[in-house]
Scaffold this active site. Structure first.
Site, PDB file in Angstrom:
ATOM      1  CB  CYS A  46      53.342  33.214  53.130  1.00 48.99           C
ATOM      2  SG  CYS A  46      52.763  31.652  53.787  1.00 48.99           S
TER       3      CYS A  46
HETATM    4  C1  BEZ Z   1      54.563  28.841  51.408  1.00 43.93           C
HETATM    5  O1  BEZ Z   1      53.981  29.821  51.855  1.00 43.93           O
HETATM    6  O2  BEZ Z   1      55.243  28.913  50.395  1.00 43.93           O
HETATM    7  C2  BEZ Z   1      54.430  27.514  52.068  1.00 43.93           C
HETATM    8  C3  BEZ Z   1      54.313  27.443  53.437  1.00 43.93           C
HETATM    9  C4  BEZ Z   1      54.231  26.188  54.030  1.00 43.93           C
HETATM   10  C5  BEZ Z   1      54.237  25.049  53.241  1.00 43.93           C
HETATM   11  C6  BEZ Z   1      54.298  25.153  51.852  1.00 43.93           C
HETATM   12  C7  BEZ Z   1      54.413  26.402  51.261  1.00 43.93           C
END
Ligand code: BEZ
Length: 212
Positions: A46
């Site tokens: 994210c």
């Molecule tokens: C991420 O944004 O890195 C992420 C969020 C939830 C699960 C896996 C990755």
């Protein structure tokens, strides 16, 4: 909650965000919009997605598109996380992030897929036209960051095909030839598309991109 489909009006809402209270339809005004959810603040994928969105702002601005991110974390968390995004992605977050703590928006837009995750939003994307109809819906899993160049490409296609009787073929990008709409007879197409029409099959007619 009814399933949202292409052509539906994007449900309006008022929610808290990193830039204060935001009403979707008022905020979008006459712009196109991209409402996109991500699973949680302070997560790596994210962080890169929101940094990329910020860096692409000039491209979204050129196309009259406003970006609106969303997660189920709160405003204070968003504000702290924005500092990290700015630092690690060498950018300035320049769009609102909705704080959907009560899951109101996530529920309206069906962004929580319980078999993927019971409480966090998946990576949903809704492209909303200036008339507030939904033009595209995408759903990615948490583990796959989205391709923001693809969102720009889709916006280019949507804006082109809204005004010209054409469709864009596989892997089309700005400047490539486009497909003549199947609803137009080839003889009529030759009058409309003055740059030329190539009939490969009666149903497959190509023409140079008309708005360049
Ligand atoms: C991420 O944004 O890195 C992420 C969020 C939830 C699960 C896996 C990755």
């Amino acid at each position: 909650m009814a399933t949202l489909r292409l052509g539906d009006t994007a449900p309006n809402f008022t929610a808290q965000s990193s830039i204060g209270e935001l009403n979707l339809h008022d905020y979008l005004g006459d712009s196109w919009g991209i409402l996109f959810s991500h699973p949680a603040d302070f997560t790596p994928v994210c962080t890169t997605e929101l940094g990329t969105t910020a860096k692409y702002k000039p491209e979204f601005d050129k196309r009259n598109v406003k970006m609106i991110a969303l997660s189920v974390d709160g405003v204070e968390s968003h504000k702290e996380w924005i500092k990290d995004i700015n630092e690690t992605q060498q950018t300035e977050v320049n769009f609102p992030i909705i704080a959907d703590e009560d899951r109101n928006v996530s529920t309206l837009y069906d962004m929580i897929h319980p078999k993927a995750d019971n409480s966090l939003t998946v990576r949903s994307v809704f492209i909303i036209a200036p008339d507030k109809t939904i033009k595209l819906i995408l759903t990615y899993p948490a583990s796959t960051g989205r391709n923001f160049k693809e969102l720009l490409r889709v916006i280019d296609s949507l804006q082109l095909t809204a005004y010209h009787k054409v469709a864009t073929p596989a892997n089309w990008e700005q400047g490539d030839d486009v497909v003549v709409s199947p609803a137009i007879a080839t003889e009529d197409a030759k009058k409309i598309f003055t740059k030329g029409v190539k009939e490969i099959k009666p149903y497959l007619r190509m023409t140079p991109q008309p708005n360049l």
